[in-house]
Design a protein around this motif. Sequence first.
Motif, PDB file in Angstrom:
ATOM      1  N   SER A 151       8.773   6.920  13.302  1.00 31.16           N
ATOM      2  CA  SER A 151       9.269   7.899  12.407  1.00 31.16           C
ATOM      3  C   SER A 151      10.777   7.840  12.145  1.00 31.16           C
ATOM      4  O   SER A 151      11.276   8.256  13.303  1.00 31.16           O
ATOM      5  CB  SER A 151       8.593   9.227  12.378  1.00 31.16           C
ATOM      6  OG  SER A 151       9.145  10.260  11.524  1.00 31.16           O
ATOM      7  N   ASN A 152      11.437   7.698  11.066  1.00 27.68           N
ATOM      8  CA  ASN A 152      12.816   7.719  11.208  1.00 27.68           C
ATOM      9  C   ASN A 152      13.260   8.908   9.942  1.00 27.68           C
ATOM     10  O   ASN A 152      14.311   8.626   9.436  1.00 27.68           O
ATOM     11  CB  ASN A 152      13.449   6.371  10.691  1.00 27.68           C
ATOM     12  CG  ASN A 152      12.994   5.798   9.450  1.00 27.68           C
ATOM     13  OD1 ASN A 152      12.129   6.439   8.758  1.00 27.68           O
ATOM     14  ND2 ASN A 152      13.154   4.708   9.186  1.00 27.68           N
ATOM     15  N   GLY A 153      12.283   9.803   9.411  1.00 24.08           N
ATOM     16  CA  GLY A 153      12.822  10.811   8.693  1.00 24.08           C
ATOM     17  C   GLY A 153      12.670  10.480   7.413  1.00 24.08           C
ATOM     18  O   GLY A 153      12.767  11.238   6.503  1.00 24.08           O
ATOM     19  N   THR A 154      11.975   9.306   7.186  1.00 25.64           N
ATOM     20  CA  THR A 154      11.546   8.991   5.756  1.00 25.64           C
ATOM     21  C   THR A 154      10.222   9.263   5.226  1.00 25.64           C
ATOM     22  O   THR A 154       9.538   9.548   6.180  1.00 25.64           O
ATOM     23  CB  THR A 154      12.136   7.366   5.377  1.00 25.64           C
ATOM     24  OG1 THR A 154      10.984   6.781   6.239  1.00 25.64           O
ATOM     25  CG2 THR A 154      13.429   7.285   5.634  1.00 25.64           C
ATOM     26  N   THR A 155       9.824   9.094   4.123  1.00 26.54           N
ATOM     27  CA  THR A 155       8.653   9.573   3.844  1.00 26.54           C
ATOM     28  C   THR A 155       7.299   8.299   4.346  1.00 26.54           C
ATOM     29  O   THR A 155       7.921   7.098   4.409  1.00 26.54           O
ATOM     30  CB  THR A 155       8.492   9.167   2.291  1.00 26.54           C
ATOM     31  OG1 THR A 155       9.487  10.172   1.776  1.00 26.54           O
ATOM     32  CG2 THR A 155       6.962   9.623   1.764  1.00 26.54           C
ATOM     33  N   THR A 156       6.549   8.752   4.900  1.00 24.89           N
ATOM     34  CA  THR A 156       5.561   7.959   5.759  1.00 24.89           C
ATOM     35  C   THR A 156       4.511   7.279   4.535  1.00 24.89           C
ATOM     36  O   THR A 156       4.046   8.031   3.696  1.00 24.89           O
ATOM     37  CB  THR A 156       4.778   8.491   6.761  1.00 24.89           C
ATOM     38  OG1 THR A 156       5.661   9.260   7.433  1.00 24.89           O
ATOM     39  CG2 THR A 156       4.107   7.494   7.326  1.00 24.89           C
ATOM     40  N   PRO A 157       4.426   6.023   4.688  1.00 24.48           N
ATOM     41  CA  PRO A 157       3.599   5.309   3.378  1.00 24.48           C
ATOM     42  C   PRO A 157       1.997   6.045   3.777  1.00 24.48           C
ATOM     43  O   PRO A 157       1.697   6.151   4.824  1.00 24.48           O
ATOM     44  CB  PRO A 157       3.474   4.024   3.581  1.00 24.48           C
ATOM     45  CG  PRO A 157       4.378   3.658   4.931  1.00 24.48           C
ATOM     46  CD  PRO A 157       4.965   4.832   5.013  1.00 24.48           C
ATOM     47  N   SER A 158       1.466   6.085   2.524  1.00 25.69           N
ATOM     48  CA  SER A 158      -0.013   6.427   2.747  1.00 25.69           C
ATOM     49  C   SER A 158      -1.114   5.329   3.132  1.00 25.69           C
ATOM     50  O   SER A 158      -0.497   4.221   3.318  1.00 25.69           O
ATOM     51  CB  SER A 158      -0.575   6.862   1.354  1.00 25.69           C
ATOM     52  OG  SER A 158      -0.462   5.817   0.425  1.00 25.69           O
ATOM     53  N   GLN A 159      -2.119   5.700   3.705  1.00 21.14           N
ATOM     54  CA  GLN A 159      -2.942   4.687   4.158  1.00 21.14           C
ATOM     55  C   GLN A 159      -3.168   3.522   3.161  1.00 21.14           C
ATOM     56  O   GLN A 159      -3.334   2.352   3.215  1.00 21.14           O
ATOM     57  CB  GLN A 159      -4.604   5.275   4.490  1.00 21.14           C
ATOM     58  CG  GLN A 159      -5.412   4.365   5.506  1.00 21.14           C
ATOM     59  CD  GLN A 159      -4.669   3.697   6.274  1.00 21.14           C
ATOM     60  OE1 GLN A 159      -3.869   4.547   7.240  1.00 21.14           O
ATOM     61  NE2 GLN A 159      -5.049   2.408   6.878  1.00 21.14           N
ATOM     62  N   ALA A 160      -3.464   4.084   1.810  1.00 21.80           N
ATOM     63  CA  ALA A 160      -3.494   2.945   0.818  1.00 21.80           C
ATOM     64  C   ALA A 160      -2.464   2.130   0.499  1.00 21.80           C
ATOM     65  O   ALA A 160      -2.572   0.699   0.374  1.00 21.80           O
ATOM     66  CB  ALA A 160      -3.955   3.816  -0.322  1.00 21.80           C
ATOM     67  N   PRO A 170       3.237  -3.107   7.467  1.00 20.40           N
ATOM     68  CA  PRO A 170       2.923  -1.624   7.180  1.00 20.40           C
ATOM     69  C   PRO A 170       4.171  -1.408   6.348  1.00 20.40           C
ATOM     70  O   PRO A 170       5.363  -1.064   7.233  1.00 20.40           O
ATOM     71  CB  PRO A 170       2.411  -0.886   8.181  1.00 20.40           C
ATOM     72  CG  PRO A 170       1.646  -1.901   8.833  1.00 20.40           C
ATOM     73  CD  PRO A 170       2.578  -3.093   8.932  1.00 20.40           C
ATOM     74  N   GLY A 171       4.338  -0.829   5.212  1.00 22.59           N
ATOM     75  CA  GLY A 171       5.486  -0.363   4.538  1.00 22.59           C
ATOM     76  C   GLY A 171       6.419  -1.223   3.572  1.00 22.59           C
ATOM     77  O   GLY A 171       7.057  -1.149   2.837  1.00 22.59           O
ATOM     78  N   PHE A 172       6.053  -2.732   4.097  1.00 18.79           N
ATOM     79  CA  PHE A 172       6.907  -3.598   3.611  1.00 18.79           C
ATOM     80  C   PHE A 172       6.798  -3.792   1.693  1.00 18.79           C
ATOM     81  O   PHE A 172       7.604  -3.752   1.061  1.00 18.79           O
ATOM     82  CB  PHE A 172       6.783  -4.992   4.007  1.00 18.79           C
ATOM     83  CG  PHE A 172       7.578  -6.080   3.367  1.00 18.79           C
ATOM     84  CD1 PHE A 172       9.035  -6.039   3.260  1.00 18.79           C
ATOM     85  CD2 PHE A 172       6.993  -7.125   2.753  1.00 18.79           C
ATOM     86  CE1 PHE A 172       9.839  -6.868   2.687  1.00 18.79           C
ATOM     87  CE2 PHE A 172       8.020  -8.143   1.987  1.00 18.79           C
ATOM     88  CZ  PHE A 172       9.220  -7.992   2.215  1.00 18.79           C
ATOM     89  N   LEU A 180       4.434  -9.988  13.780  1.00 19.03           N
ATOM     90  CA  LEU A 180       5.267  -8.786  13.359  1.00 19.03           C
ATOM     91  C   LEU A 180       4.611  -7.556  12.813  1.00 19.03           C
ATOM     92  O   LEU A 180       4.781  -6.303  13.228  1.00 19.03           O
ATOM     93  CB  LEU A 180       6.512  -9.013  12.752  1.00 19.03           C
ATOM     94  CG  LEU A 180       7.558  -9.987  13.488  1.00 19.03           C
ATOM     95  CD1 LEU A 180       8.786 -10.375  12.383  1.00 19.03           C
ATOM     96  CD2 LEU A 180       8.193  -9.135  14.649  1.00 19.03           C
ATOM     97  N   GLY A 181       3.625  -8.043  12.147  1.00 19.04           N
ATOM     98  CA  GLY A 181       2.931  -6.992  11.606  1.00 19.04           C
ATOM     99  C   GLY A 181       1.994  -6.236  12.313  1.00 19.04           C
ATOM    100  O   GLY A 181       1.738  -5.020  12.347  1.00 19.04           O
ATOM    101  N   ILE A 182       1.343  -6.986  13.207  1.00 18.50           N
ATOM    102  CA  ILE A 182       0.411  -6.598  14.203  1.00 18.50           C
ATOM    103  C   ILE A 182       1.088  -5.578  15.147  1.00 18.50           C
ATOM    104  O   ILE A 182       0.764  -4.417  15.528  1.00 18.50           O
ATOM    105  CB  ILE A 182      -0.300  -7.640  14.842  1.00 18.50           C
ATOM    106  CG1 ILE A 182      -1.313  -8.477  14.172  1.00 18.50           C
ATOM    107  CG2 ILE A 182      -1.078  -7.154  16.054  1.00 18.50           C
ATOM    108  CD1 ILE A 182      -1.845  -9.588  14.516  1.00 18.50           C
ATOM    109  N   TYR A 183       2.350  -6.194  15.778  1.00 18.62           N
ATOM    110  CA  TYR A 183       3.044  -5.161  16.524  1.00 18.62           C
ATOM    111  C   TYR A 183       3.582  -3.929  15.790  1.00 18.62           C
ATOM    112  O   TYR A 183       3.602  -2.989  16.345  1.00 18.62           O
ATOM    113  CB  TYR A 183       4.561  -5.984  16.914  1.00 18.62           C
ATOM    114  CG  TYR A 183       5.181  -5.197  17.669  1.00 18.62           C
ATOM    115  CD1 TYR A 183       5.206  -4.490  18.834  1.00 18.62           C
ATOM    116  CD2 TYR A 183       6.433  -4.575  17.070  1.00 18.62           C
ATOM    117  CE1 TYR A 183       5.843  -3.866  19.578  1.00 18.62           C
ATOM    118  CE2 TYR A 183       7.326  -3.597  17.611  1.00 18.62           C
ATOM    119  CZ  TYR A 183       7.193  -3.495  18.930  1.00 18.62           C
ATOM    120  OH  TYR A 183       7.848  -2.395  19.904  1.00 18.62           O
TER     121      TYR A 183
END
Length: 143
Positions: free
Chosen positions: A23-32, A55-57, A13-16
């Motif tokens: 984008s759902n209008g929320t803040t996108t997590p940074s690369q770090a 990513p983002g979890f 699931l992470g790879i997918y």
Amino acid sequence: MVKNILVILLIALGIYACATPKSNGTTTPSQADIENDTVRIANDSLEYEIIIIEPGFNLFLNSIARPEGYYSQQFLENRNRFLVTEYNQRVLNPQRWNPNLYMMQIDYDPSIDYGYEVNYKLYNYFVFFTRQFNQRFSVPTRI
């Protein structure tokens, strides 16, 4: 180990998710944040290990999710039992459900006491999954 199926599912699931940013209008997590988004839970005595690479979890778990202790272990176990069952049914029905989201079944045995941490993180993964991929389960996953 029997519980490694859960690890493989969450990695897949992470790879997918990495391949299909949304984008759902929320803040996108940074690369770090994304690079540090590996959550590992292990217990050698029960012979299980869960590795969630999504990513983002980790950001979700540390900033949006209710804190540990908010829910009782019984609440989390009951929710996870139903969520895993419905998730696994979707895996078995790829004509109806996106097989890129529902790749592998989760091996979750309700008769095993996985402890609070596993149930807490699994439940919150379902909350994150429903929000990230706009999915709905019959058991509500609200925070």
